[in-house]
Design a protein around this motif. Sequence first.
Motif, PDB file in Angstrom:
ATOM      1  N   LEU B  53       0.833  -1.208   0.000  1.00 26.92           N
ATOM      2  CA  LEU B  53       0.000   0.000   0.000  1.00 26.92           C
ATOM      3  C   LEU B  53       0.871   1.263   0.000  1.00 26.92           C
ATOM      4  O   LEU B  53       0.612   2.223  -0.726  1.00 26.92           O
ATOM      5  N   TYR B  54       1.927   1.268   0.814  1.00 26.27           N
ATOM      6  CA  TYR B  54       2.846   2.412   0.831  1.00 26.27           C
ATOM      7  C   TYR B  54       3.575   2.512  -0.518  1.00 26.27           C
ATOM      8  O   TYR B  54       3.749   3.612  -1.064  1.00 26.27           O
ATOM      9  N   ALA B  55       3.975   1.360  -1.032  1.00 23.08           N
ATOM     10  CA  ALA B  55       4.704   1.374  -2.306  1.00 23.08           C
ATOM     11  C   ALA B  55       3.825   1.927  -3.432  1.00 23.08           C
ATOM     12  O   ALA B  55       4.310   2.599  -4.346  1.00 23.08           O
ATOM     13  N   ASP B  58       4.361   5.337  -3.753  1.00 19.20           N
ATOM     14  CA  ASP B  58       5.793   5.659  -3.830  1.00 19.20           C
ATOM     15  C   ASP B  58       6.365   6.052  -2.474  1.00 19.20           C
ATOM     16  O   ASP B  58       7.221   6.946  -2.382  1.00 19.20           O
ATOM     17  N   LEU B  59       5.903   5.390  -1.427  1.00 16.76           N
ATOM     18  CA  LEU B  59       6.418   5.662  -0.088  1.00 16.76           C
ATOM     19  C   LEU B  59       7.211   4.446   0.397  1.00 16.76           C
ATOM     20  O   LEU B  59       6.894   3.299   0.056  1.00 16.76           O
ATOM     21  N   ALA B 194      -1.028  13.492   5.238  1.00 21.27           N
ATOM     22  CA  ALA B 194      -0.468  13.351   3.896  1.00 21.27           C
ATOM     23  C   ALA B 194      -0.297  11.891   3.485  1.00 21.27           C
ATOM     24  O   ALA B 194      -0.571  11.515   2.346  1.00 21.27           O
ATOM     25  N   THR B 195       0.130  11.059   4.420  1.00 29.02           N
ATOM     26  CA  THR B 195       0.386   9.665   4.073  1.00 29.02           C
ATOM     27  C   THR B 195      -0.907   8.918   3.802  1.00 29.02           C
ATOM     28  O   THR B 195      -1.026   8.196   2.795  1.00 29.02           O
ATOM     29  N   PHE B 328      -9.284  -0.660  11.579  1.00 31.72           N
ATOM     30  CA  PHE B 328      -8.783   0.711  11.429  1.00 31.72           C
ATOM     31  C   PHE B 328      -7.253   0.711  11.416  1.00 31.72           C
ATOM     32  O   PHE B 328      -6.612  -0.091  12.102  1.00 31.72           O
ATOM     33  N   ARG B 329      -6.675   1.646  10.668  1.00 31.54           N
ATOM     34  CA  ARG B 329      -5.223   1.804  10.685  1.00 31.54           C
ATOM     35  C   ARG B 329      -4.889   3.292  10.590  1.00 31.54           C
ATOM     36  O   ARG B 329      -5.652   4.068  10.009  1.00 31.54           O
ATOM     37  N   VAL B 330      -3.752   3.664  11.185  1.00 35.60           N
ATOM     38  CA  VAL B 330      -3.252   5.041  11.038  1.00 35.60           C
ATOM     39  C   VAL B 330      -1.968   4.977  10.228  1.00 35.60           C
ATOM     40  O   VAL B 330      -1.128   4.109  10.427  1.00 35.60           O
ATOM     41  N   MET B 331      -1.852   5.916   9.307  1.00 31.69           N
ATOM     42  CA  MET B 331      -0.758   5.882   8.333  1.00 31.69           C
ATOM     43  C   MET B 331       0.145   7.095   8.555  1.00 31.69           C
ATOM     44  O   MET B 331      -0.297   8.227   8.398  1.00 31.69           O
ATOM     45  N   HIS B 332       1.365   6.834   8.910  1.00 31.08           N
ATOM     46  CA  HIS B 332       2.341   7.904   9.137  1.00 31.08           C
ATOM     47  C   HIS B 332       3.513   7.625   8.207  1.00 31.08           C
ATOM     48  O   HIS B 332       3.755   6.491   7.816  1.00 31.08           O
TER      49      HIS B 332
END
Lengths: 106, 505
Positions: B53-55, B58-59, B194-195, B328-332
Amino acid sequence: MNIILHGDVDILPVDSIPEGLKKINFNGSYVVRHGESGNKHIITAERTAVDIYLDEKTGMHYFKVNSAVEISHEQHKTLVITPGIYKEDAETEYNPFEKMLRKVQD
Amino acid sequence: MGEKIIRTTKRAEGGITEEEKKKMDAISKKWIDIALRTSPTDYKDVEDSITRLYAAADLSKPNIVLVPSPRVMAWAYGISSAVWYLSKNIQNEATYRAIAEATDGATYEVTDEATRGATYGATRRAIAEATREATYRATYRATAGVTDEATREATLGATREATRGATLGAIAEATYRATLGAIAGAIDRATNGATAGATLEATAGATRGAIAEATREATNEATRRATAGVTAGATDGATAGVTDGATNEATNDINKIFDDVARKFVGEKNISFARECSKRWWNNYQGGNMWAGFCSYAEAMRDVLGLTDLDCWEKYKAWEDSSKIGGFRVMHEKFCIVSDFPKTLSVDDRNRAHSTTGPSHEWRDGWKLYYLHGVKFEEQEWRNIVEKKISIKDIMKIPDIDKRTAALMVRGVEELFDELKPKKIDSCAVMRDGNPNPLEYELYEVEELTDQTEKMLRYKCASFDKTGNWYIKWVDPKYTSALEAIADSHHLTKEQYKLTTIKQA
């Protein structure tokens, strides 16, 4: 104009908005009333669709609805408020133990 | 329908067929089951899908942490985002050292705790201890690496301070002051969305857009109703809605456990900062399996209508998989904290959070919620009602009309009538545009409640209440007409009341 009964929140037509009320900075979403159980009556619309004024003495609002807006709540269906001038009021109930009227809480 | 059915791998028009509708029903059922899942997840699945998901946005791969409940998620998020923010923004060597030492201290303690895991595992602990430990461990994992960065920055700090100390030092000062107004900007930056926004946009957002371009409104709307509408309608109230509200309450009512953990990571002076960061968990959250509605809609577009050649699907797969493996998830930027599924999730026959035999929701760290017919109660309130420790008369004194109504539904109208023996003296039915059923009102007399005859109104909410409940409220004993009693309670005449508009959005 229409009469809106949205649970314990009444939105009733009036002729004008009183002087001296505080104008709310409406940015597209505004909580008209919080319920004790965490539920909220929320007005959602384009920024220019409604002017909202707060009567700081009573905590009640007045609305100048320029184009149709929606009012939503977790327990009630979303209703449409048509253009016009309105005031907020509260549904009441009787407390037989104190022999007096009070606002309905939800 | 009229419109011609068109199905290619890049285009779908003409509404949906009966056969497609049946397949969509099966997809909705699948996602409803996912939304209501109560078996535990697997960390490897979480790590795999969150990394992708991050990829997709482009994270870089963050520190990925699995926690037992959304409460631990929000608390650990607040402390962790505070640690990362402070480590990057405080241009003061002493402060760097304090954070590094605090984080080191936490590291040693967590390592020590880990070695005693068997003991912990074998011992049944109090819920408070489980929450404390879970928050502590999650924060530790989410902030892995911050010590190195803080130490490195501290070395460089002395040089930097000579040139730009005046400007950047203000941030540190503001943080130290710990007054909420002064640090509001820092909190916003520490918890900015932002993330979460980038990953959402790169996957689900891009998919929504691609689907909209590939379909016409009739097909899109019909599919949405058959999938997202059905799935969300069957689950949202008891999953995302309930969890959202309860997690907010948990961060607005932070207790000593949070402070104890925060103190170890950010020091006494920054506990307030961490608290405020925790309250912003929603800045950066995604609903996981509790946002199942969109997933059922996207799957139907891809696998039923056959829009398999849209550019969005490869990245969307990461979102879809992430929706199956956690809540639930938090994305940093530096970490992602994912909540496991609850171990209990009970609903009534209308899919509202509800249980009369125990908590409607319970997570594996012992966090419990008590709901009756979609209305939240404190545990003792709930026990008083379901275990019949309070009388109907006392239920009728509950100030919140939603709680009162839910409690009466549990105890049953029969019990109310048995105890209060109300006598119906008037009734009426009102028809309105847009409502196929009449709204009904019944006025009763009740003796022996007080020292006089009281009047009780039984009615259905005029605003097409989603719950469809019968409400009961007391009215002034002067009324003899049910319609007059309900109209007057809304400051209207009987004639005005009949005209109330109920145009739905």
